[in-house]
Each structure stands twice: as structure tokens, then as C-alpha cells.
Design a protein around this motif. Structure first.
Motif, PDB file in Angstrom:
ATOM      1  N   GLU A 100      55.435  -4.278  22.245  1.00  0.00           N
ATOM      2  CA  GLU A 100      56.260  -4.616  20.985  1.00  0.00           C
ATOM      3  C   GLU A 100      56.396  -6.299  21.116  1.00  0.00           C
ATOM      4  O   GLU A 100      56.524  -7.241  20.261  1.00  0.00           O
ATOM      5  CB  GLU A 100      57.360  -4.182  20.887  1.00  0.00           C
ATOM      6  N   PHE A 358      53.497  -1.439  16.101  1.00  0.00           N
ATOM      7  CA  PHE A 358      54.605  -0.586  16.385  1.00  0.00           C
ATOM      8  C   PHE A 358      55.676  -0.588  15.198  1.00  0.00           C
ATOM      9  O   PHE A 358      55.598  -1.704  14.639  1.00  0.00           O
ATOM     10  CB  PHE A 358      55.391  -1.361  17.566  1.00  0.00           C
ATOM     11  N   ALA A 361      57.567  -3.657  14.361  1.00  0.00           N
ATOM     12  CA  ALA A 361      56.906  -5.069  14.361  1.00  0.00           C
ATOM     13  C   ALA A 361      56.671  -5.541  12.761  1.00  0.00           C
ATOM     14  O   ALA A 361      56.919  -4.842  11.830  1.00  0.00           O
ATOM     15  CB  ALA A 361      55.170  -4.602  14.671  1.00  0.00           C
TER      16      ALA A 361
END
Length: 361
Positions: A100, A358, A361
Motif C-alpha cells: 500500500e 488495495f 488506495a
């Protein structure tokens, strides 16, 4: 969150959450927005030790020797900065861990981007350490982000395949034979080679992908692996994207002295470990390490000229991909690891490319 892969069994994955470390002076933190996941990433995992791919983003001790982070190519933005030249929000494209967020130490800053000057990356190929500002990237367009993530890293390899062969005057052959012809690296290499005058491009593929490969316009001829004996006995360069030892064995024995060069590019059939005892006729299969040819051409042509040549070729290729490439989204660690597993097992439609993020995100 990070997704990690066992170095002993690349089918085994895990997720790891870690505390967000404070930045030291000269560092930035980037939030990884999205990234492409293709057979190229499988090659990184398969060759993690041989080609030092595990060294770019090492897992912290005590698990460094057992677990690794498969590199990915994608977009990120600066979320925290101690570097005056890099403001929060600056968007970049480059080589990241499957995570991430990521802490970087920018160096060699210029108007186009910067390099990660982290000490552990200092002896690794510079081409993987460079990050481009999207505002200065000649290959970037917001609408084309998905295709860029999926195909740019593969395309650079394909560009080098084509250029290396041209640089060596096609090794005296006029026929280029490419295995794993449905793989995107193979497709891009075939596209570029097909642009060359008086060059014949032949693809080898599986029965299941035969219709797809025949539907592309970049191969003059397409055969399945069980019809290798039907190939004409002419001078040829073999471009091995599949990494299948049994196919390499058949190609070398079929062509013998007519095989002018045998290039290893990838390992899409990563689990093909059939042992082939004894020597094989023809030239020794040689691994193409793209950064070496890139460095040579940057010296020959200069960095700017090299980038211009890549950009020109990319834009020609990009327009052609609209006819066959479908971009699909993957969200969250579970879906990302599932897609990674599908790639390992060869369950991915060759016309599909996966763009991952992710959930936060």
C-alpha cells in the motif's frame, strides 16, 4: 499492508501489516495507487534469486531469507515528504513492492523524475531505480493509465528484444520464432519485429490460445507446440518467452545449424522443469538481460534519444492494442493474491490485463 511470496514455493503468499515508520531527512513516503499484474511479475518471482529481483524490496529480518516481495510497475503519489523538491501529491510511475505504501530516498532529481538512492539499491540496475513524473512522461496519458501499467514494462523488454536482434544484424537470419506467442511480451516483440523489412515472424502457442494468436496481425505464421516438426528448416532466431525446456530441446534439434541465436527472455511456463540431459545442438541459449542493452543504447544514442525512440515505438504499439486488449480491475489483497495464483496456473485469458489496487488506495 504488503503481499509477500515464499522464496521456496512461489505459490505460497501471505499478507503482512507493519507499523508506519517515521521518515528520516531526505526520505519520502508514497501511496501506491494501482499497478499491473501480468506474467512479467511471475518472471520476477521465478528469477528472484538468479536476477536479484528479491533484493529491490527485501522483507525485514528475520524473514528476509524465506519471504520476498514481487516487484510491480504502477502509479503512486507522494503522501509525505521531507524533500523540498517533492511536494505532497506529486504523481510518479515506476517500480514498487506489492504494498500500500513505500518509503523512498530520492536522488538524482531532475525535471523528469528521480532515482531511489536507498543504499541497498545502489548496486542494482539503474533502470529499475528510476521514477518518472507523470507530468513530464512522454508515454503518459490519464486515459491510458491502465494500458501503461500493464504493457509499459513488458514493452521495454520487447523493445530491447527487437533492438538487440537488429543491433546484431538479425544474426544473419530472416525468420524470428517466438514461443508463448500469446504472452504480452511476445506480442509486443512480434509487433516490432513485424515492422522490419523482409522479416518473417512465427509464433508458437498452446492449442487453447491458438485462435487468439491467429487473430493478431503481428505473426506471419502460428503453430502449436506439438507441430514444431512442421517448421521450415530455414535460418532462424529463437526468442524463448515460454521458458519450456522441452520446447527449447525440440527447437534446437529441429533446426540444428540453422538456429543462429537462442534467446531466453522469460519463463511464463515457470513450472516446466523437465530435465533434458546432455547437450543440445546449435548455439547456447542465452539470457537477455534488458538493462545491459538499455545501458548500451543510452551510451550509443544518449538518454533523451533513447527515450524518444521508445516513446515513438510505444505510441505505434498502443494504438494497435485497442483491438485486442481488455483491462479488468482487481481490488483488495484477496483478489490480488487470487489473480497472482491464476497467473501462476495459466488460467488467465491472454486478451485480458489486470490492474490492481488495495481497497484504500
Amino acid at each position: 499492508m504488503n503481499i509477500e511470496v515464499s522464496k521456496k514455493n512461489i505459490k505460497e503468499t501471505r499478507t503482512r501489516n507493519e507499523d508506519v515508520p517515521s521518515l528520516s531527512p531526505g526520505q519520502i513516503r508514497v501511496a501506491i495507487e494501482s499497478f499491473g499484474l501480468t506474467s512479467n511479475n511471475i518472471t520476477y518471482a521465478v528469477m528472484g534469486d538468479l536476477m536479484n529481483y528479491w533484493q529491490f524490496f527485501p522483507v525485514p529480518e528475520p524473514d528476509t531469507a524465506l519471504w520476498g516481495q514481487v516487484p510491480i510497475w504502477g502509479f503512486a503519489h507522494v503522501s509525505e515528504s521531507t524533500v523540498e523538491e517533492l511536494e505532497v501529491g506529486t504523481k510518479i510511475f515506476g517500480y514498487f513492492p506489492m504494498a500500500e505504501s513505500f518509503v523512498m530516498t530520492p536522488g538524482r532529481l531532475d525535471e523528469t523524475g528521480f532515482s531511489d538512492a536507498a543504499l541497498h539499491r545502489s548496486k542494482l540496475p539503474t533502470v529499475y531505480n528510476r521514477y518518472a513524473y507523470t507530468t513530464k512522461d512522454p508515454l503518459y496519458s490519464e486515459a491510458g493509465e491502465g494500458t501503461l501499467m500493464l504493457l509499459r514494462p513488458l514493452f521495454i523488454t520487447s523493445f530491447v528484444v527487437d533492438d538487440f536482434i537488429v543491433d546484431n544484424n538479425f544474426f544473419g537470419a530472416r525468420t524470428m520464432l517466438i514461443s508463448s506467442a500469446s504472452a504480452k511480451t511476445a506480442i509486443a516483440a512480434a509487433f516490432l519485429l513485424a515492422e522490419r523489412d523482409d522479416i518473417k515472424v512465427v509464433g508458437l502457442t498452446s492449442e487453447g490460445n491458438l485462435d487468439f494468436v491467429n487473430g493478431l496481425s503481428c505473426y506471419d505464421e502460428v503453430l502449436t507446440y506439438d507441430h514444431i516438426e512442421e517448421l521450415k528448416g530455414e535460418d532462424v532466431v529463437y526468442i524463448d518467452v515460454a521458458g519450456r525446456r522441452d520446447v527449447t530441446h525440440k527447437i534446437h534439434h529441429h533446426y540444428g545449424d540453422h538456429l543462429k541465436y537462442s534467446m531466453i527472455v522469460g519463463d511464463t511456463h515457470w513450472d516446466n522443469e523437465e530435465f533434458l540431459p546432455g547437450s543440445i545442438p546449435g548455439p547456447r541459449p542465452t539470457l537477455l538481460f534488458a538493462p545491459v542493452q538499455i545501458a548500451k543504447r543510452r551510451t550509443d544514442w544518449g538518454r533523451d534519444a533513447f527515450e524518444e525512440k521508445v516513446a515513438d515505438a510505444w505510441h505505434r504499439f498502443l494504438g494497435w492494442t485497442n483491438a485486442w486488449l481488455k483491462v479488468e480491475s482487481v481490488a483488495g489483497a484477496d483478489e490480488i493474491t487470487a489473480t497472482y495464483g491464476d497467473l501462476l496456473d495459466g488460467r488467465i485469458d491472454p486478451s485480458v490485463g489486470h490492474v490492481c489496487r488495495f481497497l484504500d488506495a
